[in-house]
Design an enzyme around this catalytic site. Structure first.
Site, short mmCIF file in Angstrom:
data_model
loop_
_atom_site.label_atom_id
_atom_site.label_comp_id
_atom_site.label_asym_id
_atom_site.label_seq_id
_atom_site.Cartn_x
_atom_site.Cartn_y
_atom_site.Cartn_z
N ASN A 31 -37.51 14.98 -59.68
CA ASN A 31 -38.85 15.22 -58.42
C ASN A 31 -39.91 14.47 -59.51
OD1 ASN A 31 -40.06 17.41 -60.19
ND2 ASN A 31 -38.14 18.32 -59.37
N VAL A 40 -28.37 18.22 -58.01
CA VAL A 40 -27.85 17.47 -59.18
C VAL A 40 -29.00 18.00 -60.45
CG1 VAL A 40 -27.88 15.33 -60.22
CG2 VAL A 40 -26.85 15.28 -57.99
N ASP A 41 -30.17 18.11 -60.24
CA ASP A 41 -31.15 18.23 -61.09
C ASP A 41 -30.96 19.67 -61.74
OD1 ASP A 41 -33.48 17.78 -62.66
OD2 ASP A 41 -34.82 18.35 -61.07
N TYR A 129 -33.97 15.97 -50.29
CA TYR A 129 -34.91 14.86 -49.70
C TYR A 129 -34.51 14.36 -48.28
CZ TYR A 129 -37.79 14.99 -54.10
OH TYR A 129 -38.55 15.63 -55.23
N1 AR6 Z 1 -22.42 16.10 -58.66
C1 AR6 Z 1 -22.88 15.05 -57.86
N2 AR6 Z 1 -23.39 14.91 -56.61
C2 AR6 Z 1 -24.34 16.33 -56.48
C3 AR6 Z 1 -24.16 17.41 -57.07
C4 AR6 Z 1 -23.34 17.09 -58.32
N3 AR6 Z 1 -23.11 18.22 -59.14
N4 AR6 Z 1 -24.85 18.36 -56.50
C5 AR6 Z 1 -25.25 17.87 -55.36
N5 AR6 Z 1 -24.90 16.52 -55.40
P1 AR6 Z 1 -30.03 16.32 -54.47
P2 AR6 Z 1 -32.29 14.66 -53.84
C6 AR6 Z 1 -25.34 15.64 -54.00
O1 AR6 Z 1 -30.56 17.60 -53.69
O2 AR6 Z 1 -31.96 14.54 -52.25
C7 AR6 Z 1 -34.10 18.77 -56.66
O3 AR6 Z 1 -34.35 20.07 -56.54
C8 AR6 Z 1 -25.75 16.05 -52.86
O4 AR6 Z 1 -24.77 16.49 -52.16
O5 AR6 Z 1 -29.31 16.88 -55.77
O6 AR6 Z 1 -32.57 13.41 -54.50
C9 AR6 Z 1 -34.80 17.71 -57.65
O7 AR6 Z 1 -35.65 18.72 -58.25
C10 AR6 Z 1 -26.49 15.06 -52.34
O8 AR6 Z 1 -25.50 13.96 -51.66
O9 AR6 Z 1 -31.10 15.30 -54.93
C11 AR6 Z 1 -35.58 17.29 -56.54
O10 AR6 Z 1 -37.00 18.23 -56.34
C12 AR6 Z 1 -27.04 14.17 -53.66
O11 AR6 Z 1 -26.11 14.76 -54.71
C13 AR6 Z 1 -34.95 17.25 -55.33
O12 AR6 Z 1 -33.81 18.01 -55.23
C14 AR6 Z 1 -28.71 14.34 -53.98
O13 AR6 Z 1 -29.01 15.78 -53.45
C15 AR6 Z 1 -34.35 15.68 -55.37
O14 AR6 Z 1 -33.44 15.80 -53.90
#
Ligand code: AR6
Length: 180
Positions: A31, A40-41, A129
């Site tokens: 973020n 992921v974060d 997001y």
């Molecule tokens: N490995 C691969 N993909 C994953 C994993 C993993 N371990 N965990 C989740 N995903 P997101 P965004 C997928 O929410 O939408 C955070 O709080 C998940 O299913 O990680 O860009 C940050 O701090 C989805 O398809 O990222 C920001 O505030 C994709 O990864 C915010 O979320 C992205 O989900 C960013 O949101």
């Protein structure tokens, strides 16, 4: 797993966990405040340890949407983590496609600057997001393909998709892009 060659480089789709990847760099879906969140974060900071956040705080105050910054990989297998910020999805008409494209492009540019030959991306913006997966996959894949055609690097770009649904969506979009 799907693997295709683009201009001598490998583009790969796998279902799995981004924190397990042994590519030289992995990309974090961060973020703007660079404050560890969920998804992921959260997983990257948990597994990578406190060193990553320490380096972020020392070097950067924030990261605007579409930009990217880099740190070491802490306890992860990857040597580097590239932290990028995808757009928060509203209606698809508020600049989200351009910002998502920039997030991928700026991550890839940083990889070239650091001579990183292999990089793993999650599907940016499609979790917290709220970006619809198929729309996001089109932008993600077409941006990477365009970049590889132009730069012939990095040697390996891997998308690591979380769960079968996300994997299948990327697989379908890639097939369509390559046949068009
Ligand atoms: N490995 C691969 N993909 C994953 C994993 C993993 N371990 N965990 C989740 N995903 P997101 P965004 C997928 O929410 O939408 C955070 O709080 C998940 O299913 O990680 O860009 C940050 O701090 C989805 O398809 O990222 C920001 O505030 C994709 O990864 C915010 O979320 C992205 O989900 C960013 O949101």
């Amino acid at each position: 797993m799907v693997q295709v060659k683009i201009n001598g480089c490998v583009l790969e789709l796998v279902q799995g966990d981004i924190t397990e990847q042994d590519t030289e760099a992995i990309v974090n879906a961060a973020n703007e405040e660079l404050i560890p969140g969920g998804g992921v974060d959260g997983a990257i900071h948990r597994k990578g340890g406190p060193e990553i956040l320490k380096e972020l705080r020392e070097k950067y105050s924030r990261c605007p949407t579409g930009e990217a910054v880099i740190t070491g990989g802490g306890n992860l297998k990857a040597k580097y983590v590239i932290h990028t910020v995808g757009p928060i999805y509203k209606d698809g008409k508020s600049g989200e496609p351009e910002l998502l494209k920039k997030a991928y492009e700026n991550s890839l540019k940083l990889a070239l600057e650091y001579n990183i030959n292999s990089i793993s991306f999650p599907s940016l913006s499609t979790g917290a997001y709220g970006y619809p997966i198929e729309e996001a996959a089109k932008i993600a894949l077409s941006t990477v393909i365009e970049f590889l055609k132009k730069n012939q690097a990095p040697e390996l770009v891997r998308f690591v998709l979380w769960g079968e649904k996300n994997y299948k969506a990327f697989e379908k979009v890639l097939k369509n892009l390559l046949s068009s």
